[in-house]
Write an enzyme that holds these catalytic residues in place. Structure first.
Site, PDB file in Angstrom:
ATOM      1  N   GLY A 215      43.425  75.291  46.614  1.00 14.99           N
ATOM      2  CA  GLY A 215      42.644  74.920  45.437  1.00 14.99           C
ATOM      3  C   GLY A 215      41.523  75.907  45.186  1.00 14.99           C
ATOM      4  CG  ASN A 216      39.983  76.468  41.610  1.00 17.19           C
ATOM      5  OD1 ASN A 216      39.089  75.788  41.118  1.00 17.19           O
ATOM      6  ND2 ASN A 216      41.209  76.494  41.116  1.00 17.19           N
ATOM      7  NE  ARG A 217      32.493  77.235  45.786  1.00 16.34           N
ATOM      8  CZ  ARG A 217      31.556  78.124  45.481  1.00 16.34           C
ATOM      9  NH1 ARG A 217      31.791  79.406  45.620  1.00 16.34           N
ATOM     10  NH2 ARG A 217      30.400  77.728  45.028  1.00 16.34           N
TER      11      ARG A 217
END
Ligand code: CTP
Length: 402
Positions: A215-217
């Site tokens: 995923g990402n932030r």
């Protein structure tokens, strides 16, 4: 632009019913009434008994220039004044909405003038909660709010900050000018009235196995700020939410966790959108063969990643006539030439570039600072709240296609 003044001519009833409920923030409802009157929007005020302990009805009568609806009706009033007001109201706004009234509305009680009006309402319901942060976060209040949201209510705020009782947390009434703008948006009075806006927000997650993901932030705060700003400008907004920590005040909301789900939802809803704001941080790669069960610990795990579809480029390639498409680019430096190349490569009208090397802006922060890049120029937006940045982006969009 819609004209709310047209509504009053019919029978003298107001297009906005403002219900004031008990709480310290009741005095701030005065500013909302003032803001509406200043904008030529007639407003009928109704007050609960608890609200009248905080602010006198004479204040609201003076500001709104109308009798206030209470549970102690004037004998000269019509027999069903609240039913008439609820029938005429295109928007009923509960400002501030106490935990008690939120619960009463969720359960459909009819034990006072405000609850009865909400039950008889034909128009849209807007709720601006204000209360102690523990009351707000209590599962009972959260479930009641979700019930109202699921029935189509617009929920604005509460904001985080200092609370009247000396505590800190989430529970402050949203800013009165924001509430006024949201009411006007629901009345269809904003600059984007009649426009359909599609927003993507958050960050996609690609499963590695049944519990882990790549995923990402991205928190989704920028996309949700864009959705809220578009709603406040009167647009019909659809927001596709990928794992966000926040949700928009209203509009149609669709959850899409993976890039494939996002692509499916975005492609479908893009068909009817006038404006597409692609703020989601979309995975560029996903595991080629995700495992279906939880992978046990071993010495090493080598992953093979395969590219995902470029959703934005796909939407631009199948662009509807007159559709305006905005992409977003989070980069390690403010490289405008690279952003412009991206704009051309993806075939979009604007790229909103944000430099993520500064941790006070961008990912998960409440502020942002961006450069809005078109094929021929760029507009710098200095560090400000994501809502203010959203307003600058929509100003730029409206500059292209009013
Ligand atoms: N985007 C998309 N689909 C993807 C990746 C990105 O629709 N698979 C969209 C994002 O929502 C954003 C824009 O494309 O609006 C720019 O994303 P970015 O990751 O910066 O672009 P990339 O094509 O990945 O470019 P690069 O990796 O070269 O920076």
């Amino acid at each position: 632009m819609g004209d709310s003044r047209g509504v009053i001519a019919e029978d003298g009833l107001a297009p906005v019913l403002l219900a004031v409920t008990g709480g310290i923030a009741a005095y701030r409802a005065c500013e909302v009434v003032r803001g509406l009157i200043k904008a030529d929007v007639p407003v009928q005020v109704a007050m609960t008994r608890a609200a009248r302990r905080f602010v006198g009805e004479t204040t609201f009568a003076g500001l709104s220039r109308r009798h206030v609806l209470t549970d102690d009706p004037d004998p000269n009033d019509p027999i069903y004044p609240h039913l008439d007001a609820a029938r005429a109201a295109r928007v009923m706004a509960v400002v501030p909405a106490s935990a008690n009234t939120i619960a009463r509305l969720a359960y459909g009680l009819s034990d006072d003038v405000v609850a009865e009006s909400a039950l008889a309402l034909a128009g849209r319901l807007l709720i601006a909660p204000a209360m102690n942060h523990r009351m707000w976060l209590h599962p009972a209040t959260q479930e009641n709010i979700q019930t109202l949201r699921d029935r189509g209510a617009t929920i604005i705020g509460p904001d985080a900050g200092d609370l009247a009782e000396g505590e800190q947390g989430i529970g402050r009434l949203a800013q009165p000018d924001e509430i006024v703008q949201a009411i006007r948006g629901l009345l269809g009075e904003g600059s984007l009235a009649g426009k359909r806006v599609l927003v993507t927000a958050g960050g996609t997650r690609e499963p590695l196995d049944s519990v882990r993901f790549l995923g990402n932030r991205s928190s989704g705060k920028m996309g949700v700020a864009l959705a809220n700003e578009a709603l406040a400008r009167g647009a019909e907004v659809t927001t596709i939410l990928s794992n966000t920590v926040v949700r928009p005040n209203g509009g149609l909301q669709i959850d899409a966790s993976t890039t494939a789900e996002l692509e499916h939802a975005a492609t479908e809803h893009a068909k009817t959108a006038d404006i597409i704001l692609m703020a989601a941080a979309v995975a560029d790669f996903r595991p080629a063969t995700p495992e279906t069960t939880k992978r046990a610990r071993t010495d090493a795990w080598s992953l093979e990643l395969e590219p995902t579809a470029d959703i934005l480029a796909g939407l631009a390639a199948n662009r509807q006539p007159n559709q305006l498409i905005v992409g977003f680019a989070a980069e390690d430096s403010e490289d405008i030439a690279r952003a412009r190349q991206k704009l051309e490569r993806k075939g979009v009208d604007l790229i909103v570039l944000n430099d993520i090397s500064d941790a006070t802006i961008g990912f998960d922060a409440d502020d942002n600072a961006v450069v809005i890049v078109s094929a021929t120029d760029e507009t710098r937006v200095a560090q400000a709240s994501k809502r203010a940045v959203a307003a600058a982006v929509l100003d730029r969009v409206e500059g292209i296609r009013p």
